[in-house]
Design a protein around this motif. Structure first.
Motif, short mmCIF file in Angstrom:
data_model
loop_
_atom_site.label_atom_id
_atom_site.label_comp_id
_atom_site.label_asym_id
_atom_site.label_seq_id
_atom_site.Cartn_x
_atom_site.Cartn_y
_atom_site.Cartn_z
N GLU A 1 -70.08 15.00 22.47
CA GLU A 1 -70.80 14.25 21.44
C GLU A 1 -71.06 12.81 21.83
OE1 GLU A 1 -68.01 14.79 18.33
OE2 GLU A 1 -66.66 13.28 19.12
N GLU A 2 -70.28 12.27 22.78
CA GLU A 2 -70.55 10.90 23.20
C GLU A 2 -71.84 10.89 24.01
OE1 GLU A 2 -67.14 8.54 24.66
OE2 GLU A 2 -65.93 10.30 24.28
N ARG B 1 -61.04 7.49 31.04
CA ARG B 1 -60.54 6.60 29.99
C ARG B 1 -59.50 5.58 30.47
NH1 ARG B 1 -62.86 8.62 25.49
NH2 ARG B 1 -63.20 10.85 25.55
N ARG C 1 -60.56 3.91 22.28
CA ARG C 1 -60.47 5.30 22.78
C ARG C 1 -61.68 5.60 23.67
NH1 ARG C 1 -57.07 9.76 23.43
NH2 ARG C 1 -58.45 11.41 24.13
N LYS D 1 -57.35 -1.32 30.88
CA LYS D 1 -56.76 -2.05 32.02
C LYS D 1 -57.84 -2.89 32.70
CE LYS D 1 -53.63 1.92 32.53
NZ LYS D 1 -54.31 2.99 31.76
N ALA E 1 -60.43 16.87 30.71
CA ALA E 1 -60.10 18.29 30.80
C ALA E 1 -61.35 19.14 30.99
CB ALA E 1 -59.33 18.73 29.55
N VAL F 1 -70.67 19.82 18.29
CA VAL F 1 -70.45 21.19 17.84
C VAL F 1 -69.84 21.13 16.45
CG1 VAL F 1 -69.20 23.34 18.26
CG2 VAL F 1 -70.18 22.07 20.18
N ASP G 1 -55.52 17.02 25.60
CA ASP G 1 -54.94 16.29 24.46
C ASP G 1 -54.91 17.10 23.16
OD1 ASP G 1 -54.83 14.10 26.16
OD2 ASP G 1 -55.81 12.72 24.76
N SER H 1 -52.26 12.94 28.71
CA SER H 1 -52.29 12.29 30.01
C SER H 1 -53.34 12.95 30.90
CB SER H 1 -50.92 12.38 30.70
OG SER H 1 -50.69 13.70 31.14
N VAL H 2 -53.74 12.20 31.91
CA VAL H 2 -54.71 12.72 32.88
C VAL H 2 -54.14 13.94 33.60
CG1 VAL H 2 -55.84 12.16 35.06
CG2 VAL H 2 -55.89 10.52 33.17
#
Ligand SMILES: Cc1cc2nc3c(=O)[nH]c(=O)nc-3n(C[C@H](O)[C@H](O)[C@H](O)COP(=O)(O)OP(=O)(O)OC[C@H]3O[C@@H](n4cnc5c(N)ncnc54)[C@H](O)[C@@H]3O)c2cc1C
Ligand code: FES
Lengths: 419, 108
Positions: free
Chosen positions: A37-38, A45, A131, A50, A15, A83, A280, A297-298
């Motif tokens: 933060e990653e 994702r 995740r 898959k 998003a 944050v 999400d 969802s995407v």
């Protein structure tokens, strides 16, 4: 004229990144700051459960955009930055490193976090969630040595993982408390079809059987899963896929309304006119569900991002209206099975089958009060795309038409709406 | 390495060197080629990686699968019966050595 103020986006997932793109496309020339933060460069994702899990060489994540995207668009992108709080009165956000960032508009695109198990033994080594890319790297590495895995939860991610593990020849048991897989999202017919299909892949799918505890191998690693019926399933690895919790902590601490997600209106705006939320983490009034809802969802993340950009900049096309009305759609691939869903079905919807389930290619049409609400398609993208057209245009289809094998549904979806 | 050229409607061309096994879609997204989205991550589920393959490169491409065929009927810009493909289904070294494609004006 004053230079437009900073747009601060918290979260650089599907998003947040689409929002950067759409803000520039809609003409925003002022500063944009996006904080995630990653530590990984922003990635998609869906492949993580898959293709990414397939045996063989080192898998590469699929980026959301190229590295040069951030330079070309003059974006202040910060990775590995968290944050910690928002000060609405001062229009600032505080970061874990002690710095602050000011904003004219703030967007919360914080996504969701995996729900964690609390049964005894849940913290043993060898028990994983899926995740983030960091999760997927661990899971991919562990799968190389695994002989028998237990999956907790027969949701989309659990079953995608199960199919990938079976392809590698690993023994798979899935424990699911409900009486059918993907029960929250799928009609009973489609869900039962998938139960059968996973069993034919060799997965031991245990329905009506939850997880009670995990057994320690004596060295702090999981050795087995004990189910609610007392059965013992040996496992050298466990994957937990029991759903997610929206990341609402920043909004909540800032005094914004939160109820299964951050509460927003049809413009993705919170009760604070300078703060938006999407993807999400957002709970919005859904035109198609005719109720408040929160989707994962995407499609939901990207369409809401395109809409939010217009809401922030005031560039909505007046002839289209200001309210977000995009049709939800979703896909999942489980081994060779390709599921696509258009629209939002609700428990108790009447279902009509088109096509022969035994052929492995069919669709389920869901109706509520004789109105089409959703279409689930298995290995049938043409039906799915036609259903999307039909549902987006709110073109009618009667249950009788859906039930008639001679009725040309795809041609009907293409016809212009009668006046 | 395969050489891939993406021709844009405004006349610009992006030329990429692509590793074997990498799809046109992945190469485009990773390198920021405008006009290729790839929203489903390469599952032939979204049709936002649509390309028109230049005629001289059509020979030797793999057959269009049923899934790809159905998705190609639903592209944002019209399908070309000969030249339309999904970029995620064409892989360097497997589907082509060098290739040139035209990028459609829209994908969503
Ligand atoms: C394994 C997997 C498979 C999936 N498969 C599919 C699929 O097949 N089809 C489909 O449609 N959808 C699928 N999804 C769902 C889809 O990926 C999500 O709906 C989508 O990523 C949501 O985007 P988002 O931007 O709202 O949230 P996210 O992508 O989760 O991004 C939010 C980001 O914000 C960061 N963040 C949160 N709080 C802070 C903070 N305070 N400070 C800094 N950063 C913060 C988080 O770390 C995260 O990186 C899948 C998801 C997963 C995990
Ligand atoms: S990336 Fe979605 S169809 Fe190719």
């Amino acid at each position: 004229m004053p230079r437009p103020g900073n747009i601060l986006i918290v979260g650089n997932g599907q998003a947040g990144i689409q929002l950067v793109d759409s803000l520039r496309k809609e003409g925003h020339t002022g500063p944009i700051t996006i904080i995630g933060e990653e530590t990984h460069f922003p990635y998609q994702r869906p492949p993580l459960s898959k293709d990414y899990l397939a045996a063989g060489t080192d898998p590469a994540p699929l980026p959301l955009r190229a590295e040069k995207f951030f330079m070309d668009n003059d974006v202040d992108s910060r990775l590995g930055a968290h944050v910690t709080s928002i000060n609405r009165a001062r229009h600032t956000a505080a970061l874990a490193d002690g710095s602050t960032v000011g904003y004219a508009k703030l967007v919360l695109a914080t996504g969701a976090a995996n729900r964690v198990l609390t049964v005894p033994g849940s913290r043993l080594a060898g028990i994983h969630g899926l995740r983030t890319l960091a999760d997927a790297e661990t899971v991919h590495a562990r799968l190389g040595e695994a002989k028998s895995v237990v999956v907790i939860g027969a949701g989309f991610i659990g079953l995608e993982f199960a199919a990938a593990a079976r392809k590698r020849g690993i023994e798979v048991t899935v424990l699911e408390y409900a009486d059918r897989p993907m029960a929250r999202a799928l009609s009973p017919v489609m869900s039962r079809w998938f139960a059968q299909a996973h069993r034919s892949m060799g997965t031991d799918l245990r329905l009506g059987e939850g997880i009670a505890s995990f057994e320690n191998d004596g060295a702090g690693h999981v050795a087995a899963a004990i189910s609610t019926t007392g059965r013992r399933y040996p496992a050298d690895m466990v994957l937990v896929g029991i759903g997610v919790i929206p990341r609402t902590e920043l909004a909540e601490a800032a005094g914004l309304a939160v109820a299964n997600g951050i509460t927003v209106d049809t413009n993705m705006r919170t009760e604070d006119p300078d703060i938006f939320a999407l993807g999400d983490c957002a709970n919005y009034p859904s035109h198609h569900a005719e109720a408040r809802t929160r989707l994962e969802s995407v499609q939901n993340a990207t369409d809401q991002a395109r809409h939010t950009a217009k809401s922030i900049l005031g560039t909505h096309d007046p002839t289209q209206g200001q309210a977000y009305k995009e049709l939800p759609w979703f896909w999942s691939t489980q081994g060779d099975l390709r599921l696509q869903i258009a629209g939002i079905a609700q428990p108790g919807d009447e279902t009509i089958l088109r096509g022969d389930p035994s052929s492995g290619k069919f669709s389920v049409f869901c109706f509520r009060n004789a109105r089409l609400t959703a279409v689930e398609s298995l290995n049938h993208p043409a039906d799915h795309m036609a259903a999307r057209k039909l549902l987006a245009r709110e073109r009618s289809l009667s249950p009788d038409q859906a039930a008639d094998p001679g009725f040309d549904f795809r041609a009907h979806a293409k016809e212009p709406q009668p006046a | 390495m395969a050489k891939v050229s993406f021709h844009h409607t405004d006349g610009n061309v992006d030329v990429l060197d692509v590793d074997p096994g990498t799809s046109l879609m992945r190469a485009a997204v990773t390198n920021g080629v405008a006009g290729i989205a790839g929203e489903c991550g390469g599952q032939a589920m979204c049709a936002t990686c649509h390309v028109y393959v230049r005629p001289e490169y059509l020979d030797g491409l793999p057959e269009i699968s049923d899934d790809e065929d159905e998705m190609l009927d639903c592209t944002a810009d019209p399908r070309d019966d000969e030249r339309s493909r999904l970029g995620c289904q064409l892989k360097a070294g497997e589907s082509f050595d060098d290739i040139e494609v035209d990028v459609p004006g829209s994908q969503v």
